[in-house]
Motif scaffolding. Structure first.
Motif: not given
Length: 246
Positions: A91-93, A122-129, A209-213, A218-219
């Motif tokens: 799962p992506m998240q 969570s998905t954005f954080r994991h992708i960032y990592a 909202d997407y920009v904020e997330m 960290g993006f």
């Protein structure tokens, strides 16, 4: 996505022929400064249509998807073309086990299958990592206009002689969400049609909202555009694209 999923996966490609995957390859090539030789995560890869196109251009592709049925088709497609694409069921998240990737993509509104804001974050954080410093993420989502207006104009129908469907939609419980019920009719070798049903739920968020997330993950924002054009979104845009960087 529920019952008869194997059969749905088998006809998925025929229903996606209008998606300009080649344009997505160009977007990613530009974002990566050339994808040849680059390590690329194709998240929500489905049957691997985009994955193999990227691999043909020399990218080192890892495809991620939640569906074993979709991944089985993707693996078969890559093997038939002798392309060294790795496919992983995840799962992506909860994306884990990846690091140092040059670019990641979540294509064709796959992110909209996450109904909870926390899962998107969570998905954005994991992708960032998972990305190397300087790595990029490109993805698209439904606009709120599409979920709130366009999808509410259903039911929608399709019939190409072999595959037909009736697609009924209704407003979901959460803001900017839509619940869909699809009845598929697939012609068999004997000329008769078999039916199977699918239930889909998607949700999107406002651009801010997407920009904020993304910022919270960290993006850095690079560009936001709409409907496959290098133009900013407007009130009747249907598909919103984001390009961000670590």
């Amino acid at each position: 996505m529920t019952q008869s999923y194997t059969e749905f996966a088998a006809v998925y490609d025929e229903l996606m022929t209008d998606i300009p995957y080649d344009a997505y390859v160009e977007l990613l090539d530009e974002a990566a400064g050339g994808i040849a030789g680059k390590r690329l995560l194709d998240i929500g890869c489905g049957t691997g249509l985009l994955s193999v196109k990227l691999a043909k251009q020399g990218a080192q592709v890892t495809g991620i998807d939640l569906s074993a049925d979709m991944l089985a088709i993707a693996e078969k497609r890559a093997r038939a073309l002798s392309l060294p694409v790795q496919f992983i069921e995840q799962p992506m998240q909860q994306l884990t086990g990846f690091s140092g990737y040059d670019i990641a993509v979540i294509a064709i509104d796959s992110l909209n299958y996450l109904a909870d804001k926390e899962d998107v974050q969570s998905t954005f954080r994991h992708i960032y990592a998972s990305l190397a410093v300087g790595g990029a993420l490109v993805f698209d989502v439904h606009s709120t206009y599409k979920t709130d207006v366009i999808f509410m104009e259903g039911p929608f129908t399709f019939d190409d002689g072999r595959i037909a469907y009736i697609w009924e939609t209704e407003e979901g419980e959460q803001p900017h969400s839509v619940d869909s019920e699809l009845a598929f009719f697939i012609q068999q070798d004997n000329g008769l049609y078999s039916r199977f049903d699918e239930v889909h739920s998607q949700r999107t968020f406002e651009v801010h909202d997407y920009v904020e997330m993304l910022t919270e993950a960290g993006f850095s924002m690079e560009r936001i555009f709409a409907d496959w054009e290098d133009e900013p979104p407007h009130e009747e845009s249907e598909r919103i694209f984001f390009q961000v960087r670590k």
